[in-house]
Design an enzyme around this catalytic site. Sequence first.
Site, PDB file in Angstrom:
ATOM      1  N   GLY A  11       0.687  -1.349  -0.018  1.00 48.11           N
ATOM      2  CA  GLY A  11       0.219   0.179   0.103  1.00 48.11           C
ATOM      3  C   GLY A  11       0.992   1.197   0.020  1.00 48.11           C
ATOM      4  O   GLY A  11       1.884   1.615   0.705  1.00 48.11           O
ATOM      5  N   ARG A  21      13.395  10.192  -2.804  1.00 49.69           N
ATOM      6  CA  ARG A  21      14.459  11.149  -3.023  1.00 49.69           C
ATOM      7  C   ARG A  21      15.725  11.132  -2.302  1.00 49.69           C
ATOM      8  O   ARG A  21      16.761  11.434  -2.692  1.00 49.69           O
ATOM      9  CB  ARG A  21      13.500  12.755  -2.987  1.00 49.69           C
ATOM     10  CG  ARG A  21      14.350  13.942  -2.785  1.00 49.69           C
ATOM     11  CD  ARG A  21      13.338  15.070  -2.393  1.00 49.69           C
ATOM     12  NE  ARG A  21      13.971  16.381  -2.243  1.00 49.69           N
ATOM     13  CZ  ARG A  21      14.455  16.869  -1.380  1.00 49.69           C
ATOM     14  NH1 ARG A  21      14.535  16.264  -0.089  1.00 49.69           N
ATOM     15  NH2 ARG A  21      14.797  18.035  -1.450  1.00 49.69           N
ATOM     16  N   GLY A 104       4.241  -6.676   5.114  1.00 45.89           N
ATOM     17  CA  GLY A 104       4.324  -7.580   3.701  1.00 45.89           C
ATOM     18  C   GLY A 104       5.618  -7.498   3.072  1.00 45.89           C
ATOM     19  O   GLY A 104       6.363  -8.313   2.681  1.00 45.89           O
ATOM     20  N   THR A 125       4.096   2.580   5.740  1.00 47.78           N
ATOM     21  CA  THR A 125       2.792   2.359   5.749  1.00 47.78           C
ATOM     22  C   THR A 125       1.785   3.248   6.509  1.00 47.78           C
ATOM     23  O   THR A 125       2.396   3.769   7.566  1.00 47.78           O
ATOM     24  CB  THR A 125       2.495   0.888   6.194  1.00 47.78           C
ATOM     25  OG1 THR A 125       1.158   0.606   6.395  1.00 47.78           O
ATOM     26  CG2 THR A 125       3.392   0.510   7.673  1.00 47.78           C
ATOM     27  N   ASP A 127      -0.532   2.412   8.469  1.00 48.13           N
ATOM     28  CA  ASP A 127      -0.904   1.491   9.565  1.00 48.13           C
ATOM     29  C   ASP A 127      -0.097   1.540  11.004  1.00 48.13           C
ATOM     30  O   ASP A 127      -0.755   1.280  11.799  1.00 48.13           O
ATOM     31  CB  ASP A 127      -0.972   0.094   9.119  1.00 48.13           C
ATOM     32  CG  ASP A 127      -1.942  -0.160   7.964  1.00 48.13           C
ATOM     33  OD1 ASP A 127      -2.665   0.662   7.888  1.00 48.13           O
ATOM     34  OD2 ASP A 127      -2.030  -1.282   7.405  1.00 48.13           O
ATOM     35  N   ARG A 162     -26.476  13.586  16.700  1.00 45.93           N
ATOM     36  CA  ARG A 162     -26.588  12.091  16.499  1.00 45.93           C
ATOM     37  C   ARG A 162     -25.254  11.382  16.877  1.00 45.93           C
ATOM     38  O   ARG A 162     -24.230  11.962  17.454  1.00 45.93           O
ATOM     39  CB  ARG A 162     -26.184  12.043  14.795  1.00 45.93           C
ATOM     40  CG  ARG A 162     -27.654  12.322  14.426  1.00 45.93           C
ATOM     41  CD  ARG A 162     -27.296  12.643  12.864  1.00 45.93           C
ATOM     42  NE  ARG A 162     -28.828  12.767  11.945  1.00 45.93           N
ATOM     43  CZ  ARG A 162     -28.732  13.136  10.724  1.00 45.93           C
ATOM     44  NH1 ARG A 162     -27.735  13.676  10.003  1.00 45.93           N
ATOM     45  NH2 ARG A 162     -30.039  13.178  10.196  1.00 45.93           N
ATOM     46  N   GLY A 170      -6.160   0.610   9.008  1.00 44.56           N
ATOM     47  CA  GLY A 170      -5.308   0.233   9.591  1.00 44.56           C
ATOM     48  C   GLY A 170      -5.110  -1.463   9.820  1.00 44.56           C
ATOM     49  O   GLY A 170      -4.457  -2.046  10.530  1.00 44.56           O
ATOM     50  N   GLU A 187     -15.430  10.066  21.908  1.00 43.34           N
ATOM     51  CA  GLU A 187     -16.130   9.369  23.234  1.00 43.34           C
ATOM     52  C   GLU A 187     -15.898   7.838  23.305  1.00 43.34           C
ATOM     53  O   GLU A 187     -15.624   7.422  24.428  1.00 43.34           O
ATOM     54  CB  GLU A 187     -17.614   9.576  23.105  1.00 43.34           C
ATOM     55  CG  GLU A 187     -18.455   9.183  24.346  1.00 43.34           C
ATOM     56  CD  GLU A 187     -19.990   9.643  24.587  1.00 43.34           C
ATOM     57  OE1 GLU A 187     -20.512  10.264  23.645  1.00 43.34           O
ATOM     58  OE2 GLU A 187     -20.634   8.808  25.115  1.00 43.34           O
ATOM     59  N   GLN A 251      -7.365   8.166   3.399  1.00 45.81           N
ATOM     60  CA  GLN A 251      -6.302   8.441   4.509  1.00 45.81           C
ATOM     61  C   GLN A 251      -5.024   7.820   3.610  1.00 45.81           C
ATOM     62  O   GLN A 251      -4.055   8.155   4.250  1.00 45.81           O
ATOM     63  CB  GLN A 251      -6.560   7.537   5.435  1.00 45.81           C
ATOM     64  CG  GLN A 251      -8.042   7.536   6.210  1.00 45.81           C
ATOM     65  CD  GLN A 251      -8.235   6.447   7.050  1.00 45.81           C
ATOM     66  OE1 GLN A 251      -8.086   6.148   8.020  1.00 45.81           O
ATOM     67  NE2 GLN A 251      -9.302   5.694   6.375  1.00 45.81           N
ATOM     68  N   ARG A 252      -5.024   7.555   2.654  1.00 48.47           N
ATOM     69  CA  ARG A 252      -3.740   7.046   1.967  1.00 48.47           C
ATOM     70  C   ARG A 252      -3.213   8.142   1.167  1.00 48.47           C
ATOM     71  O   ARG A 252      -1.757   8.041   0.776  1.00 48.47           O
ATOM     72  CB  ARG A 252      -4.081   5.906   1.016  1.00 48.47           C
ATOM     73  CG  ARG A 252      -4.190   4.582   1.708  1.00 48.47           C
ATOM     74  CD  ARG A 252      -2.846   3.818   1.723  1.00 48.47           C
ATOM     75  NE  ARG A 252      -2.875   2.980   0.473  1.00 48.47           N
ATOM     76  CZ  ARG A 252      -3.260   2.115   0.147  1.00 48.47           C
ATOM     77  NH1 ARG A 252      -4.214   1.352   0.988  1.00 48.47           N
ATOM     78  NH2 ARG A 252      -3.140   1.634  -1.055  1.00 48.47           N
TER      79      ARG A 252
HETATM   80  N1  LIG Z   1       5.137 -13.617   3.207  1.00 48.48           N
HETATM   81  C1  LIG Z   1       5.533 -13.045   1.987  1.00 48.48           C
HETATM   82  N2  LIG Z   1       6.372 -13.705   1.330  1.00 48.48           N
HETATM   83  C2  LIG Z   1       7.065 -12.997   0.213  1.00 48.48           C
HETATM   84  N3  LIG Z   1       6.503 -11.801  -0.338  1.00 48.48           N
HETATM   85  C3  LIG Z   1       5.434 -11.340   0.300  1.00 48.48           C
HETATM   86  C4  LIG Z   1       5.045 -11.721   1.806  1.00 48.48           C
HETATM   87  N4  LIG Z   1       4.203 -11.124   2.132  1.00 48.48           N
HETATM   88  C5  LIG Z   1       4.063  -9.949   1.193  1.00 48.48           C
HETATM   89  N5  LIG Z   1       5.042  -9.946   0.221  1.00 48.48           N
HETATM   90  C6  LIG Z   1       5.049  -9.395  -0.766  1.00 48.48           C
HETATM   91  O1  LIG Z   1       4.984  -7.964  -0.670  1.00 48.48           O
HETATM   92  C7  LIG Z   1       3.848  -7.318  -1.202  1.00 48.48           C
HETATM   93  C8  LIG Z   1       3.190  -6.289  -0.419  1.00 48.48           C
HETATM   94  O2  LIG Z   1       2.595  -6.979   0.758  1.00 48.48           O
HETATM   95  P1  LIG Z   1       1.290  -6.418   1.587  1.00 48.48           P
HETATM   96  O3  LIG Z   1       1.308  -6.912   2.855  1.00 48.48           O
HETATM   97  O4  LIG Z   1       0.192  -6.221   0.569  1.00 48.48           O
HETATM   98  O5  LIG Z   1       1.651  -4.712   1.797  1.00 48.48           O
HETATM   99  P2  LIG Z   1       2.615  -3.828   2.689  1.00 48.48           P
HETATM  100  O6  LIG Z   1       3.691  -3.946   2.336  1.00 48.48           O
HETATM  101  O7  LIG Z   1       2.047  -2.492   2.529  1.00 48.48           O
HETATM  102  O8  LIG Z   1       2.200  -4.319   4.202  1.00 48.48           O
HETATM  103  C9  LIG Z   1       2.934  -8.539  -1.539  1.00 48.48           C
HETATM  104  O9  LIG Z   1       2.184  -8.283  -2.449  1.00 48.48           O
HETATM  105  C10 LIG Z   1       3.864  -9.468  -1.736  1.00 48.48           C
HETATM  106  O10 LIG Z   1       4.385  -9.323  -3.139  1.00 48.48           O
HETATM  107  O1  LIG Z   2      -5.150  -0.380  -1.005  1.00 46.97           O
HETATM  108  P1  LIG Z   2      -6.184  -1.868  -0.682  1.00 46.97           P
HETATM  109  O2  LIG Z   2      -5.448  -2.753  -1.432  1.00 46.97           O
HETATM  110  O3  LIG Z   2      -7.554  -1.752  -0.631  1.00 46.97           O
HETATM  111  O4  LIG Z   2      -5.841  -2.067   0.842  1.00 46.97           O
HETATM  112  C1  LIG Z   2      -6.337  -1.500   1.841  1.00 46.97           C
HETATM  113  C2  LIG Z   2      -5.250  -1.526   3.286  1.00 46.97           C
HETATM  114  O5  LIG Z   2      -4.127  -1.174   3.041  1.00 46.97           O
HETATM  115  C3  LIG Z   2      -3.859  -0.103   4.050  1.00 46.97           C
HETATM  116  O6  LIG Z   2      -4.341   1.256   3.692  1.00 46.97           O
HETATM  117  C4  LIG Z   2      -2.364  -0.085   4.212  1.00 46.97           C
HETATM  118  O7  LIG Z   2      -1.707  -1.487   4.416  1.00 46.97           O
HETATM  119  P2  LIG Z   2      -0.551  -1.754   3.911  1.00 46.97           P
HETATM  120  O8  LIG Z   2       0.550  -0.583   4.368  1.00 46.97           O
HETATM  121  O9  LIG Z   2      -0.109  -3.112   4.574  1.00 46.97           O
HETATM  122  O10 LIG Z   2      -0.386  -1.938   2.750  1.00 46.97           O
HETATM  123  C5  LIG Z   2      -4.736  -0.800   5.210  1.00 46.97           C
HETATM  124  O11 LIG Z   2      -5.111   0.185   6.062  1.00 46.97           O
HETATM  125  C6  LIG Z   2      -6.149  -1.216   4.517  1.00 46.97           C
HETATM  126  O12 LIG Z   2      -6.511  -2.346   5.108  1.00 46.97           O
HETATM  127 MG   LIG Z   3       0.939  -4.304   5.653  1.00 46.18          MG
END
Ligand SMILES: Nc1ncnc2c1ncn2[C@@H]1O[C@H](COP(=O)(O)OP(=O)(O)O)[C@@H](O)[C@H]1O
Ligand SMILES: O=P(O)(O)OC[C@H]1O[C@](O)(COP(=O)(O)O)[C@@H](O)[C@@H]1O
Ligand SMILES: [Mg+2]
Length: 319
Positions: A11, A21, A104, A125, A127, A162, A170, A187, A251-252
Site C-alpha cells: 500500500g 528522493r 508484507g 505504511t 498503519d 447524532r 489500519g 467518546e 487516508q492514503r
Molecule cells: N510472506 C511473504 N513472502 C514473500 N513476499 C511477500 C510476503 N508477504 C508480502 N509479500 C510481498 O509484499 C507485497 C506487499 O505486501 P502487503 O502486505 O500487500 O503490503 P505492505 O507491504 O504495505 O504491508 C505483497 O504483494 C507480496 O508481493
Molecule cells: O489499498 P488496498 O489494497 O485496498 O488495501 C487497503 C489496506 O491498505 C492499507 O491502507 C495499508 O496497509 P498496507 O500498508 O499493509 O498496505 C490498510 O490500512 C488497508 O486495510
Molecule cells: Mg501491511
Amino acid sequence: MKKIAVITSGGDCPGMNAAIRAVVRVALTYGIEVWGIRNGYAGMIADDMTKLDSRSVGDIIQKGGTFLGTARSEEFRTLKGQQKAADNLQAHGIEGLVVIGGDGSLTGAKQLSGLGIKIIGLPGTIDNDIWGTDYTIGFDTAVNTALDAINKLRDTASAHGRVMLVEVMGRACGWIALTAGLAGGAEIILVPEQPFSSDNICKKLVESRSKGKKYSIIVVAEGAGSAMELGKYISAKTGLETRVSVIGHIQRGGAPTVADRLLASRLAERAVRALVEGRSDIMIGYKNNQCVEVPITDAVGKKKDIDPELYRLADVLSQ
Ligand SMILES: Nc1ncnc2c1ncn2[C@@H]1O[C@H](COP(=O)(O)OP(=O)(O)O)[C@@H](O)[C@H]1O
Ligand SMILES: O=P(O)(O)OC[C@H]1O[C@](O)(COP(=O)(O)O)[C@@H](O)[C@@H]1O
Ligand SMILES: [Mg+2]
C-alpha cells in the site's frame, strides 16, 4: 558498493516520494548509482527499472503516492517469483536494495536477502503496524487526514445530536483509530487490540446522554469490526440516531506532513549509510527521536502493540 536500487511496495503512503528522493540524493553523494524499480515486486520480476539522477527526484517531496508506482504481487510470494526478481537485480549488477513498504513488503525483502541481495527496509505504511519503530512513514499524514474528517463530522453530529461512527483504516492494528480518536476527542474508540461488547457501548452512549452529552463520536478501526453494522445495532438497541462514515482510501493520499517528510528523509539517509558501511538485513526504525537499526527478522517477526497508556488516556478524557 557501486550500484543500488530503490523500490516502493504494498500500500502506498504519503512520504514514500520523500524517501525515494533522499535515497537517491544521499547515494549520489557517495558516488553510488541508483536505479528505481517500478510498481513494486511486480516490476522487479518484470525487470521494469530505470536509472535515477538528482533531477528525476525533483518536485516530489511534497507529493503523496509514489512516483515509482507500487503493487501487491502474488507472483512474488512464490520462490520462483522471488528468484526471478533476484536474478534481474543481479543481471544489472545491483548490489544493494532499499525497500520502502509495510510488513508484507519487508517480509518479501527478507526472502530476497536469503537469495543473496543486500537489503535495507524502511517502514512505509499508514498503519504504523511495524515492530521496531515508533512511527512508520505515512502514519502521521493519515492520522491528520482522519482527524480532519472527525472534526468535520463533529460539526454535523453536534448540529443533529447524532451518534457519528467513523471507520478508519489500519488493517489488524488500531494505531490510526487510537491516535485520531484521542486527538479528535472521540467518546469511544474501538481497536482490534482491545475487546469490547456492543451492549456496553450502547449502555455508555445512553448514560452519557443522561449526563448531558448531546452527541457522540465513535472511531472504529477497520480491524475491530464494521462500523456500518455497529451503527445499525446501536440505533436498533438505543433508539439514538446514528450515521456512519467509512473514510477509506482518502487516508492514503495527500501531501505528506512535516513529520512524515522528516522521518522519510532521515530514515532514508541512514539506510544508504548502512549499505555503504557494509550492513544489511536490517530495517531502519525511529525510536525515541533517533534512527535505529533493527534486524529485519525482528521487524517482521514481532508484533507491535498499541500504547496502552494512550488508550487509557483516551478513555479518561472521554468522560
Ligand atoms: N510472506 C511473504 N513472502 C514473500 N513476499 C511477500 C510476503 N508477504 C508480502 N509479500 C510481498 O509484499 C507485497 C506487499 O505486501 P502487503 O502486505 O500487500 O503490503 P505492505 O507491504 O504495505 O504491508 C505483497 O504483494 C507480496 O508481493
Ligand atoms: O489499498 P488496498 O489494497 O485496498 O488495501 C487497503 C489496506 O491498505 C492499507 O491502507 C495499508 O496497509 P498496507 O500498508 O499493509 O498496505 C490498510 O490500512 C488497508 O486495510
Ligand atoms: Mg501491511
